[in-house]
Design an enzyme around this catalytic site. Structure first.
Site, PDB file in Angstrom:
ATOM      1  N   ASP A 104     -10.945   2.961   3.276  1.00 23.55           N
ATOM      2  CA  ASP A 104     -11.280   1.530   3.160  1.00 23.55           C
ATOM      3  C   ASP A 104     -12.781   1.322   2.895  1.00 23.55           C
ATOM      4  O   ASP A 104     -13.189   0.242   2.478  1.00 23.55           O
ATOM      5  CB  ASP A 104     -10.925   0.807   4.469  1.00 23.55           C
ATOM      6  CG  ASP A 104      -9.612   0.047   4.397  1.00 23.55           C
ATOM      7  OD1 ASP A 104      -9.273  -0.448   3.300  1.00 23.55           O
ATOM      8  OD2 ASP A 104      -8.942  -0.064   5.440  1.00 23.55           O
ATOM      9  N   GLN A 159      -4.850  -1.397   9.248  1.00 20.05           N
ATOM     10  CA  GLN A 159      -4.781  -2.719   8.648  1.00 20.05           C
ATOM     11  C   GLN A 159      -5.439  -3.732   9.585  1.00 20.05           C
ATOM     12  O   GLN A 159      -5.158  -3.776  10.777  1.00 20.05           O
ATOM     13  CB  GLN A 159      -3.306  -3.088   8.368  1.00 20.05           C
ATOM     14  CG  GLN A 159      -3.123  -4.394   7.616  1.00 20.05           C
ATOM     15  CD  GLN A 159      -3.688  -4.360   6.201  1.00 20.05           C
ATOM     16  OE1 GLN A 159      -3.770  -3.317   5.560  1.00 20.05           O
ATOM     17  NE2 GLN A 159      -4.114  -5.513   5.716  1.00 20.05           N
ATOM     18  N   LYS A 209       0.843  -1.202   0.000  1.00 22.25           N
ATOM     19  CA  LYS A 209       0.000   0.000   0.000  1.00 22.25           C
ATOM     20  C   LYS A 209       0.879   1.254   0.000  1.00 22.25           C
ATOM     21  O   LYS A 209       0.615   2.208  -0.718  1.00 22.25           O
ATOM     22  CB  LYS A 209      -0.956  -0.015   1.207  1.00 22.25           C
ATOM     23  CG  LYS A 209      -2.086  -1.025   1.035  1.00 22.25           C
ATOM     24  CD  LYS A 209      -2.930  -1.254   2.288  1.00 22.25           C
ATOM     25  CE  LYS A 209      -3.926  -2.375   2.022  1.00 22.25           C
ATOM     26  NZ  LYS A 209      -4.773  -2.697   3.183  1.00 22.25           N
TER      27      LYS A 209
END
Ligand code: GUN
Length: 279
Positions: free
Chosen positions: A119, A96, A52
């Site tokens: 997200d 995460q 990422k």
């Protein structure tokens, strides 16, 4: 023989487009920063986080990395999120998952400002998607829509069967498919006659996390098959939720594993980061 839906190639195209967009934004004085938080040192999470950050660098946005020890308390993590919510230089916040067991995942997701929820996991983002309002969309299902659109797969009026009902993939996938005017069936572990239902799918999207569960018998001749699963065997060989050798001769189009859905998730995360910058 099925046509391959090349997620690696399509995700690279998307990243090129985003790179151009960030260059234009930079000229207008707008720069973006994604905050990436990892609690603990789960090996798979570390790989995702590294990828990422690399993608951020590639498309031209800054990333701020927070690698916290596994003993970090929920209170400490919430304080960091609160600070990042208030930091105007940060456009996107990503924690995460999974977080260690002593931290409540829902509480963490709810703490991220919906304006920075790249997200697309916050209840407000999910609610907006449900009623067709602007908001961040969960990256994997959004990536699948891009794969289908850029492969010229007609979704309008088609029977789409989704295997799996997770909050991250199955449920938002169903909402996105509805938005494309598909007729959507969501199936799960309690579904009866799964094989027959899947055999009715023009578009079959599989996200159940069971290695090679979907065999040729589940697939209608000519169907488009999207495999979200990823499993690594003892020899490091990757496979999906679909038995590829059986599905490929029956389907008209299929995503491989690796190189199908996987690369799209990060590309769509970058898309959301650029969207966060332009809001
Ligand atoms: N863990 C596995 N997939 C994801 C994802 O898309 N986002 C976050 N934050 N964590 C994950």
């Amino acid at each position: 023989m099925a046509q391959l839906i090349d997620g690696k190639k399509i995700s690279a195209q998307i990243k090129e487009e985003l790179k151009e967009q960030t260059a234009q934004l930079k000229e207008a004085g707008i720069e973006g920063t994604l905050a990436v938080i990892q609690v603990g040192d789960d090996a798979a999470s570390s790989v995702y986080v590294r990828n990422k950050k690399k993608a951020c660098e590639y498309i031209g946005i800054h990333s701020k990395s927070y690698e916290l020890p596994s003993e970090t308390t929920q209170k400490e993590l919430l304080k960091l999120i609160e600070d990042l919510n208030a930091d105007d230089s940060v456009n996107g916040i990503l924690v995460q998952l999974p977080v260690p067991a002593h931290i409540d995942e829902k509480t963490i997701i709810n703490a991220i400002s919906p304006d920075k929820d790249v997200d697309g996991f916050h209840p407000e983002s999910v609610g907006s998607l449900t009623i067709g309002q602007p908001g961040f969309v969960s990256c994997t299902p959004a990536g699948i829509i891009e794969l289908l659109k850029r492969s010229n797969v007609e979704m309008d009026g088609k029977n789409c069967v989704i295997v799996g009902r997770s909050n991250i993939v199955g449920k938002p996938m169903a909402l996105l498919m509805l938005r494309e005017n598909a007729t959507v069936t969501v199936t799960h572990s309690h579904t009866k006659h799964l094989k027959e239902i899947c055999r009715n799918a023009d578009i079959l999207i599989v996200a159940i996390g069971k290695k090679e569960f979907i065999t040729g018998e589940y697939i209608k001749p000519g169907a488009v098959v999207i495999d979200v699963g990823i499993h690594r065997d003892e020899n490091n060989k990757l496979s999906g939720d679909v038995k590829y050798e059986e599905a490929e001769p029956i389907a008209s189009m299929i995503t491989p594993v690796p190189g199908g859905v996987g690369p799209m998730t990060i590309a769509m995360l970058m898309h959301n980061c650029v969207e966060a910058m332009t809001r």
